[in-house]
Design a protein around this motif. Structure first.
Motif, PDB file in Angstrom:
ATOM      1  N   ILE A 186       8.852   8.182  -0.225  1.00 19.12           N
ATOM      2  CA  ILE A 186       8.912   9.625   0.046  1.00 19.12           C
ATOM      3  C   ILE A 186       7.570  10.115   0.578  1.00 19.12           C
ATOM      4  CG2 ILE A 186       9.084  11.896  -1.056  1.00 19.12           C
ATOM      5  CD1 ILE A 186      11.223  10.636  -2.940  1.00 19.12           C
ATOM      6  N   GLU A 187       6.480   9.661  -0.049  1.00 22.52           N
ATOM      7  CA  GLU A 187       5.154  10.163   0.374  1.00 22.52           C
ATOM      8  C   GLU A 187       4.840   9.762   1.814  1.00 22.52           C
ATOM      9  OE1 GLU A 187       0.882  10.620   0.948  1.00 22.52           O
ATOM     10  OE2 GLU A 187       2.050   8.789   1.123  1.00 22.52           O
ATOM     11  N   PRO A 188       4.970   8.491   2.201  1.00 24.03           N
ATOM     12  CA  PRO A 188       4.744   8.194   3.633  1.00 24.03           C
ATOM     13  C   PRO A 188       5.761   8.893   4.545  1.00 24.03           C
ATOM     14  CG  PRO A 188       5.380   6.211   2.399  1.00 24.03           C
ATOM     15  CD  PRO A 188       5.091   7.276   1.395  1.00 24.03           C
ATOM     16  N   ILE A 200       1.754   0.042  -1.250  1.00 20.11           N
ATOM     17  CA  ILE A 200       0.403  -0.218  -0.729  1.00 20.11           C
ATOM     18  C   ILE A 200       0.335   0.349   0.680  1.00 20.11           C
ATOM     19  CG2 ILE A 200      -1.258  -1.997  -0.046  1.00 20.11           C
ATOM     20  CD1 ILE A 200      -0.073  -3.805  -2.213  1.00 20.11           C
ATOM     21  N   CYS A 201      -0.644   1.229   0.914  1.00 20.57           N
ATOM     22  CA  CYS A 201      -0.784   1.934   2.194  1.00 20.57           C
ATOM     23  C   CYS A 201      -1.837   1.244   3.062  1.00 20.57           C
ATOM     24  CB  CYS A 201      -1.203   3.369   1.911  1.00 20.57           C
ATOM     25  SG  CYS A 201      -1.436   4.395   3.368  1.00 20.57           S
ATOM     26  N   GLY A 202      -1.630   1.272   4.362  1.00 20.54           N
ATOM     27  CA  GLY A 202      -2.617   0.711   5.286  1.00 20.54           C
ATOM     28  C   GLY A 202      -3.990   1.329   5.101  1.00 20.54           C
ATOM     29  N   SER A 203      -4.032   2.611   4.776  1.00 14.56           N
ATOM     30  CA  SER A 203      -5.328   3.273   4.577  1.00 14.56           C
ATOM     31  C   SER A 203      -6.091   2.641   3.411  1.00 14.56           C
ATOM     32  CB  SER A 203      -5.126   4.767   4.324  1.00 14.56           C
ATOM     33  OG  SER A 203      -4.475   4.999   3.087  1.00 14.56           O
ATOM     34  N   GLU A 204      -5.354   2.077   2.447  1.00 15.05           N
ATOM     35  CA  GLU A 204      -6.019   1.451   1.298  1.00 15.05           C
ATOM     36  C   GLU A 204      -6.592   0.084   1.669  1.00 15.05           C
ATOM     37  OE1 GLU A 204      -3.582   3.633  -2.231  1.00 15.05           O
ATOM     38  OE2 GLU A 204      -2.571   1.963  -1.259  1.00 15.05           O
ATOM     39  N   GLY A 215      -3.632   3.781  -5.102  1.00 13.44           N
ATOM     40  CA  GLY A 215      -2.192   4.034  -5.196  1.00 13.44           C
ATOM     41  C   GLY A 215      -1.889   5.517  -5.121  1.00 13.44           C
ATOM     42  N   HIS A 216      -1.469   5.997  -3.923  1.00 16.57           N
ATOM     43  CA  HIS A 216      -1.113   7.420  -3.768  1.00 16.57           C
ATOM     44  C   HIS A 216       0.364   7.593  -3.401  1.00 16.57           C
ATOM     45  CE1 HIS A 216      -2.570   6.083   0.221  1.00 16.57           C
ATOM     46  NE2 HIS A 216      -1.542   6.766   0.665  1.00 16.57           N
ATOM     47  N   GLU A 217       1.097   6.479  -3.317  1.00 21.36           N
ATOM     48  CA  GLU A 217       2.527   6.549  -2.967  1.00 21.36           C
ATOM     49  C   GLU A 217       3.291   5.965  -4.145  1.00 21.36           C
ATOM     50  OE1 GLU A 217       2.827   4.084   0.508  1.00 21.36           O
ATOM     51  OE2 GLU A 217       1.367   5.241   1.649  1.00 21.36           O
ATOM     52  N   PHE A 218       3.665   6.791  -5.122  1.00 20.17           N
ATOM     53  CA  PHE A 218       4.296   6.188  -6.301  1.00 20.17           C
ATOM     54  C   PHE A 218       5.263   7.125  -7.001  1.00 20.17           C
ATOM     55  CE2 PHE A 218       1.633   8.046  -9.737  1.00 20.17           C
ATOM     56  CZ  PHE A 218       0.544   8.487  -9.009  1.00 20.17           C
TER      57      PHE A 218
HETATM   58 ZN    ZN Z   1      -0.378   6.289   2.373  1.00 21.46          ZN
END
Ligand code: ZN
Ligand code: ZN
Length: 317
Positions: A132-134, A36-40, A57-60
């Motif tokens: 990995i994404e962040p 869960i990203c802060g931007s979400e 969900g963009h970090e998975f």
């Molecule tokens: Zn993010």
């Protein structure tokens, strides 16, 4: 299947939704972990690019069609424009992001373009794969700083990182892995400062003092943006990753008189995503906590309303 659905401003719900229907050229990923990203949290409170109903969900990471471990690079670009041809597809004007403009990883399964899949190195824990994404955002920010400082890049640099959420922690880790001389971090939370110290950073407390070659702002408020300029040495560089507010409020004349610099940093280039994949294995990631998908609505809502404080929450469908 189950999915966490952003259904209305300020509301997410765990719902039964139809299975993903992959278009030609797409693969169904069985999601194993999604951060869960802060931007979400911001996006759910005040819908902007993310429009309900949406599975965010963009970090998975998860498994692909053949059961292989994959991590998703969620940046989709046109591939034809001048930016894409320059290798800058992360700033393509037609850029779309999986989990923002189309269904993402807060679900048991999701269909994504097969071109977005990247291999997960053997033996890398799922929790690390989700970061990995962040981490790629942090690698890009570090490279932006190094490019601005010229020959030798940011080697040996005195670095400050404002904010020790996941992005700030990953910026500190990237700077330390990348040859920074010293990395000082600020945050209001002693627990977050302690997490940064376990990564090898020095805790400066709630505010910066002194001057730095590089100041990375992982908050993005008017106050932290002003601090990133005020605590930058003449001719240094501030790299802004945070998006908390639209205002800046920094001393613009300092950019003239002391040749200070401010660079925005968004997402990453493809090579930086790969670099993050290699770096992440070496870092202390104990500040990321895992939760079952069944608890997703409660966890997301708790983070959104500020009542829950893991540095980073990972969902495990
Ligand atoms: Zn993010
Ligand atoms: Zn493009």
């Amino acid at each position: 299947m189950k999915a966490l659905v952003f259904t209305a401003p300020g509301t997410v719900e765990l719902l039964d939704v139809p299975e993903p229907d992959p278009a030609p050229g797409e693969t169904v990923v069985q999601v194993r972990v999604a951060g869960i990203c802060g931007s979400e949290l911001h996006g759910a409170r005040r819908p902007g690019f993310r429009k309900p109903p949406l599975i965010m969900g963009h970090e998975f990471a998860g498994t692909g069609a053949g059961g292989e471990a994959v991590v998703v690079n969620p940046i989709l670009s046109c591939g034809r424009c001048a930016e894409c041809r320059r290798g800058l597809r992360h700033v393509c004007r037609e850029r779309e992001i999986i989990g923002v403009h189309r269904a993402g990883g807060f679900a048991e399964r999701v269909a994504v373009p097969t071109s977005a899949l990247r291999p997960v190195p053997p033996g890398l824990p799922w929790e690390a794969a989700a970061l990995i994404e962040p981490a790629a955002n942090a690698v890009h920010a570090w490279n932006r700083a190094g490019g601005a400082l010229g020959a030798g890049g940011a080697q040996g640099a005195r670095v400050a990182v404002i904010g020790c959420g996941a992005i700030g922690l990953l910026c500190a880790a990237t700077a330390l892995s990348g040859g920074a001389g010293r990395v000082e971090v600020t945050d209001l939370s002693p627990a977050r400062l302690a997490a940064a110290q376990r990564l090898g950073a020095d805790a400066a407390g709630p505010d910066l003092s002194g001057e730095y070659d590089v100041v990375m702002d992982a908050v993005g408020s008017a106050a932290t943006r002003a601090a990133s300029v005020a605590h930058q040495r003449p001719g240094g560089v501030a790299v802004w990753l945070g998006l908390a507010e639209e205002e800046a409020g920094f001393d613009a004349n300092a950019l003239v008189r002391s040749e200070k610099r401010v660079l925005g940093s968004f997402a990453y280039r493809d090579g930086e995503f790969a670099h993050a994949t290699a770096l992440i294995r070496d870092w202390d990631l104990a500040w990321a906590e895992s939760y079952p998908l069944a608890a997703a609505a409660e966890i997301f809502t708790g983070l959104m309303n500020g009542g829950l404080h893991p540095v980073k929450a990972l969902l495990r469908p």
